[in-house]
Design an enzyme around this catalytic site. Structure first.
Site, PDB file in Angstrom:
ATOM      1  N   TYR A  22      44.654  38.295  36.648  1.00  0.00           N
ATOM      2  CA  TYR A  22      45.398  38.909  37.754  1.00  0.00           C
ATOM      3  C   TYR A  22      46.597  38.091  38.231  1.00  0.00           C
ATOM      4  CZ  TYR A  22      41.350  41.966  37.799  1.00  0.00           C
ATOM      5  OH  TYR A  22      40.375  42.860  37.434  1.00  0.00           O
ATOM      6  N   HIS A  99      47.932  49.194  38.471  1.00  0.00           N
ATOM      7  CA  HIS A  99      46.953  48.157  38.131  1.00  0.00           C
ATOM      8  C   HIS A  99      47.717  46.928  37.667  1.00  0.00           C
ATOM      9  CE1 HIS A  99      43.612  50.954  38.338  1.00  0.00           C
ATOM     10  NE2 HIS A  99      44.408  51.823  37.734  1.00  0.00           N
TER      11      HIS A  99
HETATM   12  C1  DQA Z   1      42.576  46.393  38.686  1.00  0.00           C
HETATM   13  C2  DQA Z   1      41.766  46.684  37.432  1.00  0.00           C
HETATM   14  C3  DQA Z   1      40.359  47.123  37.780  1.00  0.00           C
HETATM   15  O1  DQA Z   1      39.614  47.378  36.595  1.00  0.00           O
HETATM   16  C4  DQA Z   1      39.648  46.029  38.556  1.00  0.00           C
HETATM   17  O2  DQA Z   1      38.362  46.456  38.938  1.00  0.00           O
HETATM   18  C5  DQA Z   1      40.423  45.531  39.699  1.00  0.00           C
HETATM   19  C6  DQA Z   1      41.876  45.386  39.591  1.00  0.00           C
HETATM   20  C7  DQA Z   1      43.954  45.799  38.352  1.00  0.00           C
HETATM   21  O3  DQA Z   1      44.794  45.751  39.254  1.00  0.00           O
HETATM   22  O4  DQA Z   1      44.193  45.386  37.227  1.00  0.00           O
HETATM   23  O5  DQA Z   1      39.862  45.143  40.727  1.00  0.00           O
HETATM   24  O6  DQA Z   1      42.774  47.596  39.394  1.00  0.00           O
END
Ligand code: DQA
Length: 141
Positions: A22, A99
């Site tokens: 992330y 995402h």
């Molecule tokens: C997310 C991807 C999702 O699978 C995950 O559960 C998240 C973050 C992303 O920003 O990449 O919490 O939404």
């Protein structure tokens, strides 16, 4: 134009949470970046995050009532929350699903988002730039 940038469960932990996936940008820095991008683009951006599904649904109802566009990272709820999807389906203005990670390149259970079918567009895998691009799109519409 008022735009809501809504973030779901666990996204308040950005900056320390699985940084290899992330990134190192904190949630606070992300929120500041969105507000700053909004200012540059002439948008009145309000950024929120919650770990409560009910709270997110309430915010989506508010956006629907105000006919406001939404940039939404539904986080884990993307993959199973019909309640979040149904609330998204009630919106009366564009919904951009964002995402940070490329959900299609990750575990199989992340490949499907129940929200995507009711979104105007989806951005994934571009990290925090995805939020900026979503706001740029809304400003240019
Ligand atoms: C997310 C991807 C999702 O699978 C995950 O559960 C998240 C973050 C992303 O920003 O990449 O919490 O939404």
């Amino acid at each position: 134009m008022k735009v809501y940038v809504l973030n779901g469960v666990n996204l308040g932990r950005l900056g320390t949470r699985q940084t290899d996936i992330y990134g190192v940008t904190t949630y606070e820095a992300l929120a500041e970046m969105c507000a700053g991008a909004g200012k540059e683009l002439g948008l009145d951006v309000e950024v929120r995050q919650t770990d409560s599904e009910a709270e997110l649904v309430g915010w989506l109802h508010q956006a629907a009532d105000e006919r406001a566009p939404v940039v939404l990272n539904p986080a884990a709820w993307s993959h199973y929350s019909i309640a979040v999807r149904d609330a998204c389906a009630m919106l009366n203005a564009p919904l951009i699903e964002v995402h940070l990670s490329n959900i299609h390149a990750r575990e199989e259970f992340r490949h499907h988002s129940v929200v995507s079918a009711v979104a105007s567009g989806v951005i994934c895998g571009l990290g925090v730039d995805g939020y900026r691009l979503a706001l740029l799109h809304l400003a240019q519409r």
